[in-house]
Design a protein around this motif. Structure first.
Motif, PDB file in Angstrom:
ATOM      1  N   LYS A 403       0.938  -1.049   0.234  1.00 10.80           N
ATOM      2  CA  LYS A 403       0.039  -0.031   0.067  1.00 10.80           C
ATOM      3  C   LYS A 403       0.876   1.164  -0.047  1.00 10.80           C
ATOM      4  N   GLN A 404       0.522   2.358  -0.910  1.00  8.36           N
ATOM      5  CA  GLN A 404       1.382   3.503  -0.849  1.00  8.36           C
ATOM      6  C   GLN A 404       0.930   4.210   0.176  1.00  8.36           C
ATOM      7  N   LEU A 405       1.940   4.728   0.857  1.00  9.02           N
ATOM      8  CA  LEU A 405       2.030   5.807   2.091  1.00  9.02           C
ATOM      9  C   LEU A 405       2.504   7.193   1.653  1.00  9.02           C
ATOM     10  N   ASP A 406       2.026   8.098   2.578  1.00 14.40           N
ATOM     11  CA  ASP A 406       2.580   9.226   2.697  1.00 14.40           C
ATOM     12  C   ASP A 406       3.851   9.447   3.502  1.00 14.40           C
ATOM     13  N   PRO A 407       4.778   9.822   2.666  1.00 11.45           N
ATOM     14  CA  PRO A 407       6.044   9.956   3.153  1.00 11.45           C
ATOM     15  C   PRO A 407       6.334  10.717   4.714  1.00 11.45           C
ATOM     16  N   ALA A 408       5.403  11.704   4.943  1.00  9.59           N
ATOM     17  CA  ALA A 408       5.328  12.378   6.047  1.00  9.59           C
ATOM     18  C   ALA A 408       4.867  11.543   7.067  1.00  9.59           C
ATOM     19  N   SER A 409       4.262  10.465   7.004  1.00  7.76           N
ATOM     20  CA  SER A 409       3.737   9.721   8.046  1.00  7.76           C
ATOM     21  C   SER A 409       4.635   8.803   8.535  1.00  7.76           C
ATOM     22  N   VAL A 410       5.835   8.355   8.052  1.00  5.71           N
ATOM     23  CA  VAL A 410       6.794   7.542   8.248  1.00  5.71           C
ATOM     24  C   VAL A 410       7.775   8.438   9.058  1.00  5.71           C
ATOM     25  N   ASP A 411       7.949   7.549  10.301  1.00  7.72           N
ATOM     26  CA  ASP A 411       9.038   7.913  11.104  1.00  7.72           C
ATOM     27  C   ASP A 411      10.567   7.157  10.563  1.00  7.72           C
ATOM     28  N   TRP A 412      11.271   8.166   9.917  1.00 10.74           N
ATOM     29  CA  TRP A 412      12.369   7.794   9.057  1.00 10.74           C
ATOM     30  C   TRP A 412      13.660   7.632   9.911  1.00 10.74           C
ATOM     31  N   SER A 413      13.485   7.757  11.407  1.00  5.97           N
ATOM     32  CA  SER A 413      14.510   7.208  12.133  1.00  5.97           C
ATOM     33  C   SER A 413      14.348   6.047  12.569  1.00  5.97           C
ATOM     34  N   ASN A 414      13.362   5.178  12.448  1.00 15.50           N
ATOM     35  CA  ASN A 414      12.967   3.990  12.539  1.00 15.50           C
ATOM     36  C   ASN A 414      11.638   3.480  11.596  1.00 15.50           C
ATOM     37  N   PRO A 415      11.855   3.325  10.308  1.00 15.74           N
ATOM     38  CA  PRO A 415      11.033   3.275   9.391  1.00 15.74           C
ATOM     39  C   PRO A 415      10.288   1.909   9.496  1.00 15.74           C
ATOM     40  N   GLY A 416      10.784   0.886   9.954  1.00 15.88           N
ATOM     41  CA  GLY A 416      10.210  -0.269  10.217  1.00 15.88           C
ATOM     42  C   GLY A 416      10.456  -1.212   8.746  1.00 15.88           C
ATOM     43  N   GLY A 417       9.164  -1.782   8.285  1.00  9.64           N
ATOM     44  CA  GLY A 417       9.287  -2.645   7.053  1.00  9.64           C
ATOM     45  C   GLY A 417       8.957  -1.872   5.831  1.00  9.64           C
ATOM     46  N   VAL A 418       8.783  -0.582   5.757  1.00 10.14           N
ATOM     47  CA  VAL A 418       8.625   0.258   4.617  1.00 10.14           C
ATOM     48  C   VAL A 418       9.435  -0.039   3.463  1.00 10.14           C
ATOM     49  N   MET A 419       9.044   0.002   2.232  1.00 10.54           N
ATOM     50  CA  MET A 419       9.737  -0.266   0.909  1.00 10.54           C
ATOM     51  C   MET A 419       9.777   0.814   0.058  1.00 10.54           C
ATOM     52  N   LEU A 420      10.800   1.074  -0.541  1.00  6.75           N
ATOM     53  CA  LEU A 420      10.735   2.155  -1.332  1.00  6.75           C
ATOM     54  C   LEU A 420      10.844   1.694  -2.976  1.00  6.75           C
ATOM     55  N   ARG A 421      10.125   2.199  -3.898  1.00  4.49           N
ATOM     56  CA  ARG A 421       9.865   1.849  -5.152  1.00  4.49           C
ATOM     57  C   ARG A 421      10.103   2.982  -5.986  1.00  4.49           C
ATOM     58  N   GLN A 422      11.008   2.728  -7.233  1.00  3.62           N
ATOM     59  CA  GLN A 422      10.953   3.591  -8.409  1.00  3.62           C
ATOM     60  C   GLN A 422      10.177   3.119  -9.579  1.00  3.62           C
ATOM     61  N   GLN A 423       9.379   3.998 -10.148  1.00  3.29           N
ATOM     62  CA  GLN A 423       8.710   3.608 -11.368  1.00  3.29           C
ATOM     63  C   GLN A 423       9.251   3.476 -12.568  1.00  3.29           C
TER      64      GLN A 423
END
Length: 546
Positions: A403-423
Motif C-alpha cells: 500500500k502506498q504511504l505518505d512519506p510524511a507519515s513515516v518515522d524515518w529514524s525507525n521506518p520499520g518494514g517500509v519499501m521504496l520503489r521507483q517507477q
C-alpha cells in the motif's frame, strides 16, 4: 582496442571456459594376459574393504589385478607426480620421494605380503588424489569465499582408461586423462612455464618511480628499462641487436633510449591486458603493474589454473558467462557465435558473487524496489538529511503489503518494514530491461541509464548486480535462440511493466578470473578487485593429508 559497442565474434568451442565437460566413462578393463598377476591377494582385499569407493572401483575395473609390482612403474608414478608442478599444483603434497623410498622395502625380495599390500594401496590412493586435484581442484572454494555459489561436481574419472594407461606403464597418460581438456587451460600451463623461465633467467628489471609519467617521445635510461621490461615478457622486437656481432651488416634496430612508436604500441598492449587506460603513457597505475614481480605473476597464474579446474566441467554448449574481474560478458550462442559486451560489476564492499543459475525470464520496463542493503546504507541517510530526496528520485513509499504511504507519515529514524520503489522510466537504475535468474544473492543482469561508465577501463562500480552494455540486443538474442516469440523494442515502446518467460532456460555462470589467455597469445592480468588471490594461493600451498 575493444570497441565501445558490443560485438559478434566467431568463437571456437575450445575458447575460454566454453563447452561441456567431457563425459568420462569407458568399458571395463579387458582381461589381462595369463602371464600377469591374477589377483591382488587377500591382504589387499582386506584393506580395500575399508577404503574409498573410488579406490575399490579402480581395482574392480582391473579385475583385481595389482598395479605397482616393479620399480619401473613406481618410478613412472614418482616422475608424473613431480610433473604436476606444471599445473600449478605442489608435488610435495603427494610425497613422491617418500613413496619411492617405501617402494624399496615393499618390492624387495622377501618382503611380506602385508607390506606389499599397504604400499600397493598407498600408491594407488596417491595417484587418485592427484587425479582428483587435477580434474576438480585441490582447494574447496567455499572455504575461502563466502560468496561462492557454484557447485563442484564429484570427479568423473575414466577408471578403465586410466587402468589401461597404467598397464602400458604410462602414468603420464593417466594424468592427462584428468587434466581439463580445453585450450585455455593449456594456454595457462604454457604461460606458467613461460613466466617460470623468465624467473629462472633473473626476472625483469624494476622501473624507477619517476616523478613524471613516461610519455611517447621521451628519452633516457628509464625508457631503456621500460623497453627491457616489456621485452622480458615476449616483445623481442623492442630489443636492439648487438652491432658487434654483425659488423658488416647495417642493422635496422630501435634506439633503446627513445620512447618510439613500437614501444608506445607495446605499452598500450600491456595496458589493455591489465585493464588500464591504453594511452601509451606510463603513469602510476601502469608503473605499478609493470613493477609487479614475476613471482607474483606466477602465483596468479597458478590461482587461475585452480579456478579453471573448478569450472571447466559440466558446462553446456550454450550459456552466458559473466567474467567479474574482467568486466566482460560473453553469450556463447547455440549457432557457435559469441556475443560479447562490457559490464559494470559490484564494488569491493558489495561484491558480485560467483554462482551458476539459469535465466528464466526478462522484465521489460522494470520498476526498482530499493534492496535492503542499499536502503539501509545509502538511501535512508539521505532521506533523513533531505526530506525532499524521495520526490527528487521519484521514489514511492510502500507498506510491507504494497500500500502506498505518505512519506510524511513515516518515522524515518525507525521506518520499520517500509519499501521504496521507483517507477519505470528513463531514470530508473535498472534502465529498460532486466535479465533474471534465481539466486540467493538477489543479483541480475540489467540495463542502466549511466552508460558512460562502460567507457572506463575498470568498472567495479555497482551495488552487486551486473550492468550490461547493449543488453537490449542480448535480450533479443535470448528470445530468438530459445524460440520465445517476442520483440524487445516493441515491448519497451508500449511502456508497460511485464515479465516475459523464456521458452527455454539459458544457463548463466558468474565467475572471477584475474588471469586469462588473450587471442594474441599473451596472458592478461586483471586487478584483484575483491582481494581473492592471496587466500587461494595460500590454500594451494598448504599441505594436504593423503
Amino acid at each position: 582496442m575493444f570497441a565501445t559497442e558490443v560485438r559478434y565474434t566467431r568463437f571456437h568451442r575450445g575458447a575460454w571456459i566454453l563447452g561441456a565437460w567431457l563425459a568420462l566413462s569407458g568399458p571395463a578393463m579387458a582381461q589381462s594376459e595369463a602371464t600377469e598377476p591374477s589377483g591382488i591377494g587377500p591382504e589387499v582385499s582386506e584393506l580395500l574393504s575399508e577404503s574409498s569407493s573410488r579406490l575399490r572401483n579402480l581395482y574392480a575395473v582391473r579385475g583385481d589385478r595389482p598395479i605397482w609390482q616393479d620399480a619401473d612403474s613406481v618410478d613412472a608414478l614418482v616422475e608424473a607426480l613431480k610433473g604436476l608442478d606444471a599445473d600449478g599444483l605442489v608435488p610435495s603434497d603427494y610425497r613422491p620421494d617418500d613413496l619411492q623410498a617405501a617402494s624399496r622395502a615393499a618390492l624387495m625380495e622377501g618382503a611380506d605380503a602385508g607390506t606389499r599390500a599397504r604400499f600397493e594401496l598407498r600408491a594407488s590412493r596417491t595417484l587418485l588424489t592427484a587425479l582428483t586435484h587435477l580434474q576438480r581442484g585441490k582447494v574447496d572454494p567455499q572455504r575461502i569465499n563466502d560468496e561462492w555459489d557454484l557447485s563442484i561436481e564429484p570427479p568423473s574419472l575414466d577408471l578403465a582408461a586410466i587402468s589401461r594407461a597404467l598397464d602400458d606403464g604410462d602414468v603420464s597418460a593417466a594424468i592427462d586423462l584428468a587434466r581439463p581438456p580445453y585450450e585455455p587451460y593449456e594456454q595457462l600451463r604454457e604461460g606458467l612455464a613461460h613466466y617460470r623461465e623468465i624467473k629462472r633467467q633473473g626476472g625483469w628489471p624494476a622501473l624507477m618511480n619517476v616523478e613524471d609519467p613516461l610519455r611517447p617521445g621521451d628519452t633516457g635510461t628509464e625508457v631503456t628499462a621500460l623497453r627491457e621490461r616489456l621485452a622480458a615478457i615476449g616483445n623481442d622486437q623492442l630489443v636492439a641487436a648487438d652491432e658487434g656481432y654483425y659488423p658488416t651488416i647495417e642493422l635496422q634496430a630501435p634506439e633503446p633510449r627513445v620512447y618510439d612508436e613500437a614501444l608506445v604500441e607495446a605499452v598500450r598492449r600491456f595496458q589493455r591486458h591489465h585493464l588500464l587506460a591504453d594511452d601509451g603513457v606510463v603513469g602510476p597505475r601502469t608503473l605499478k603493474a609493470l613493477n609487479m614481480s614475476v613471482e607474483r605473476r606466477i602465483d596468479q597464474i597458478r590461482a587461475n589454473m585452480e579456478r579453471a579446474r573448478w569450472l571447466l566441467h559440466g558446462l553446456p554448449e550454450s550459456f552466458v558467462l559473466v567474467d567479474i574481474a574482467g568486466y566482460d560478458l560473453r553469450y556463447f550462442r547455440p549457432n557457435g557465435d559469441t556475443w560479447r559486451a562490457r559490464i559494470v560489476v559490484g564494488q569491493p564492499y558489495r561484491r558480485t558473487p560467483s554462482l551458476r543459475s539459469e535465466i528464466t525470464h526478462l522484465t521489460i520496463n522494470p520498476t526498482w524496489t530499493v534492496p535492503p542493503t542499499i536502503m539501509r546504507e545509502d538511501v535512508l541517510p539521505k532521506v533523513r538529511r533531505d526530506p525532499g530526496y524521495l520526490a527528487t528520485k521519484n521514489l514511492s513509499v510502500l507498506s510491507p503489503s504494497g500500500k502506498q504511504l505518505d512519506p510524511a507519515s513515516v518515522d524515518w529514524s525507525n521506518p520499520g518494514g517500509v519499501m521504496l520503489r521507483q517507477q519505470a522510466g528513463p531514470n530508473n537504475p535498472l534502465g529498460q530491461l532486466v535479465v533474471r535468474f534465481p539466486n540467493d544473492h538477489l543479483v541480475y543482469l540489467h540495463d542502466t541509464p549511466s552508460r558512460g561508465l562502460f567507457s572506463r577501463s575498470q568498472r567495479a562500480l555497482s551495488s552487486g548486480c551486473i550492468r550490461v552494455e547493449g543488453v537490449l540486443e542480448l535480450a533479443q538474442l535470448l528470445f530468438d535462440d530459445t524460440g520465445t516469440q517476442a520483440n524487445v523494442r516493441r515491448l519497451i515502446a508500449d511502456g508497460k511493466t511485464r515479465n516475459v518467460l523464456l521458452a527455454r532456460h539459458v544457463p548463466v555462470v558468474l565467475h572471477y578470473w584475474t588471469v586469462q589467455p588473450e587471442p594474441d597469445g599473451e596472458l592478461a592480468f586483471r586487478p584483484d578487485i575483491y582481494d581473492r588471490d592471496d587466500a587461494l594461493i595460500e590454500a594451494l600451498d598448504r599441505s594436504v593429508t593423503l
